[in-house]
Design an enzyme around this catalytic site. Structure first.
Site, short mmCIF file in Angstrom:
data_model
loop_
_atom_site.label_atom_id
_atom_site.label_comp_id
_atom_site.label_asym_id
_atom_site.label_seq_id
_atom_site.Cartn_x
_atom_site.Cartn_y
_atom_site.Cartn_z
N GLN A 146 100.59 -52.48 -79.15
CA GLN A 146 101.61 -51.70 -79.87
C GLN A 146 101.91 -52.29 -81.25
O GLN A 146 101.91 -51.58 -82.26
CB GLN A 146 102.92 -51.65 -79.05
CG GLN A 146 102.91 -50.76 -77.84
CD GLN A 146 102.42 -51.46 -76.56
OE1 GLN A 146 101.66 -52.44 -76.64
NE2 GLN A 146 102.84 -50.97 -75.40
N LYS A 161 81.75 -20.96 -84.43
CA LYS A 161 80.55 -21.66 -83.95
C LYS A 161 80.86 -23.15 -83.88
O LYS A 161 81.34 -23.74 -84.86
CB LYS A 161 79.37 -21.42 -84.90
CG LYS A 161 78.03 -21.84 -84.32
CD LYS A 161 77.59 -20.93 -83.19
CE LYS A 161 76.69 -19.82 -83.66
NZ LYS A 161 76.23 -18.99 -82.53
N THR A 186 79.66 -15.35 -85.01
CA THR A 186 79.58 -16.82 -85.05
C THR A 186 78.25 -17.23 -85.68
O THR A 186 78.18 -18.27 -86.35
CB THR A 186 79.72 -17.41 -83.63
OG1 THR A 186 78.62 -16.99 -82.83
CG2 THR A 186 81.03 -16.99 -83.01
N ARG A 189 94.05 -63.79 -74.20
CA ARG A 189 93.29 -62.78 -73.46
C ARG A 189 92.24 -62.14 -74.37
O ARG A 189 92.33 -62.22 -75.59
CB ARG A 189 94.22 -61.71 -72.89
CG ARG A 189 94.84 -60.81 -73.96
CD ARG A 189 95.61 -59.65 -73.35
NE ARG A 189 96.19 -58.81 -74.41
CZ ARG A 189 96.90 -57.72 -74.18
NH1 ARG A 189 97.15 -57.31 -72.94
NH2 ARG A 189 97.38 -57.00 -75.19
O1 LIG Z 1 99.10 -54.77 -75.29
C1 LIG Z 1 99.48 -54.35 -74.18
N1 LIG Z 1 100.42 -53.39 -74.14
C2 LIG Z 1 100.91 -52.88 -72.97
O2 LIG Z 1 101.77 -52.00 -72.98
C3 LIG Z 1 100.33 -53.39 -71.76
N2 LIG Z 1 100.55 -53.13 -70.44
N3 LIG Z 1 99.72 -53.91 -69.74
N4 LIG Z 1 98.99 -54.69 -70.57
C4 LIG Z 1 99.35 -54.38 -71.84
N5 LIG Z 1 98.92 -54.84 -73.05
#
Ligand SMILES: O=c1[nH]c(=O)c2nn[nH]c2[nH]1
Length: 294
Positions: free
Chosen positions: A227, A10, A56, A175
């Site tokens: 990343q 469920k 269920t 940014r």
């Molecule tokens: O932080 C980012 N990682 C990326 O891989 C990426 N690609 N375009 N802008 C991005 N900004």
């Protein structure tokens, strides 16, 4: 043809539970539960043999009854209680998958103090647990934060990335960074419900630490990329939770585009003069990682 895999149960079982203290303070929890069972159930698929089917609806009733009879927080505990119940109660059921989504009811502050029985939904953020109780193999648990929307108006850069004839994206040293956090941590395997019960305090602590680390790192880091920032978050969570074996993040990069308004009387609105932006619903970057101990 043959049945290669099967599980059933469920989904979207919603439940709310209140805990009433003698002093008038009340605590509420609201969650959505999914249970899926594996076992000697193939004949219900291949031979219309319903004798092996724990309906269920029975699973739904069981969720309500066990919620009444047991604590439902932390969700890792309740998921383990449910999982263990199904694999021990039915000899032909050998594994139970339990997913719990906990929705936010944050206690209101009224007249400068916590209100005894009033709460607010401060965001679509959820706390999610997925547990699998497998007969003779213990309980595996993954915990997560999902839907935590964060934005920073500066303190994020992205430059030095590979450039070739397909690259149009300009480098930026300043940014907006906006994302919807999905952070997960996978626990060591627990031998069974008893071990989960003996380690209950670790679950709320890990969730609190993961949330705090995510928010503070997001805010404080001069992020060179999504990343690198998510890797730093993951490292800190691993350090804070010794019983966690792996940390994963999945972060959409929700873009805000500059709008060139120079066609209008030379109005400056790009680069350091950018103030009005166009938030983009799609496409979005999507950055994912899993970090484990060496
Ligand atoms: O932080 C980012 N990682 C990326 O891989 C990426 N690609 N375009 N802008 C991005 N900004």
């Amino acid at each position: 043809s043959q049945l290669s895999y099967a599980r059933y149960g469920k989904d979207n079982v919603r439940l709310y539970k209140v805990q009433r203290e003698a002093n008038g303070v009340q605590h509420v929890t609201e969650m959505t539960v999914c249970t899926l069972l594996e076992g000697d159930i193939e004949t219900s698929y291949t031979e219309a043999d319903n004798s092996v089917v724990v309906a269920t609806d029975t699973q739904k009733q069981t969720i309500y009854i066990l919620a009444k009879q047991n604590p439902i927080t932390p969700p890792e505990l309740f998921a383990s209680i449910l999982g263990e119940h199904f694999v021990t109660t039915y000899k032909h059921i050998h594994a139970a998958h339990v997913k719990i989504i906990v929705h936010r009811w944050t206690r209101m502050e009224v007249d400068g103090k916590p209100h005894p029985h009033s709460f607010m939904r401060d965001g679509v953020e959820t706390r999610v647990v997925e547990a699998v109780a497998r007969e003779g193999q213990g309980i595996s648990i993954k915990s997560a934060i999902k839907g935590l929307l964060v934005l920073k108006s500066t303190g994020s850069a992205f430059y030095g990335f590979h450039r070739d004839e397909f690259t149009r994206l300009p480098e930026t040293w300043d940014r907006i960074l906006s994302t919807e956090v999905e952070a997960g941590w996978e626990w060591k395997t627990f031998s069974g419900l008893q071990q989960v019960k003996s380690e209950v305090p670790k679950f709320d602590k890990a969730w609190e630490d993961a949330r705090k680390i995510t928010l503070e790192t997001f805010a404080k880091e001069e992020s060179p990329s999504v990343q690198n920032t998510m890797y730093k978050m993951s490292e800190q969570i691993l350090a804070a939770a010794p019983d966690v074996e792996a940390v994963s993040y999945s972060l959409p990069n929700k873009h805000y585009f500059e709008i060139d308004l120079s066609w209008y009387k030379g109005l400056k609105n790009t680069g350091k003069d950018a103030e009005v932006y166009a938030p983009q619903s799609d496409p979005n970057g999507l950055i994912q990682c899993t970090v484990t101990r060496k």
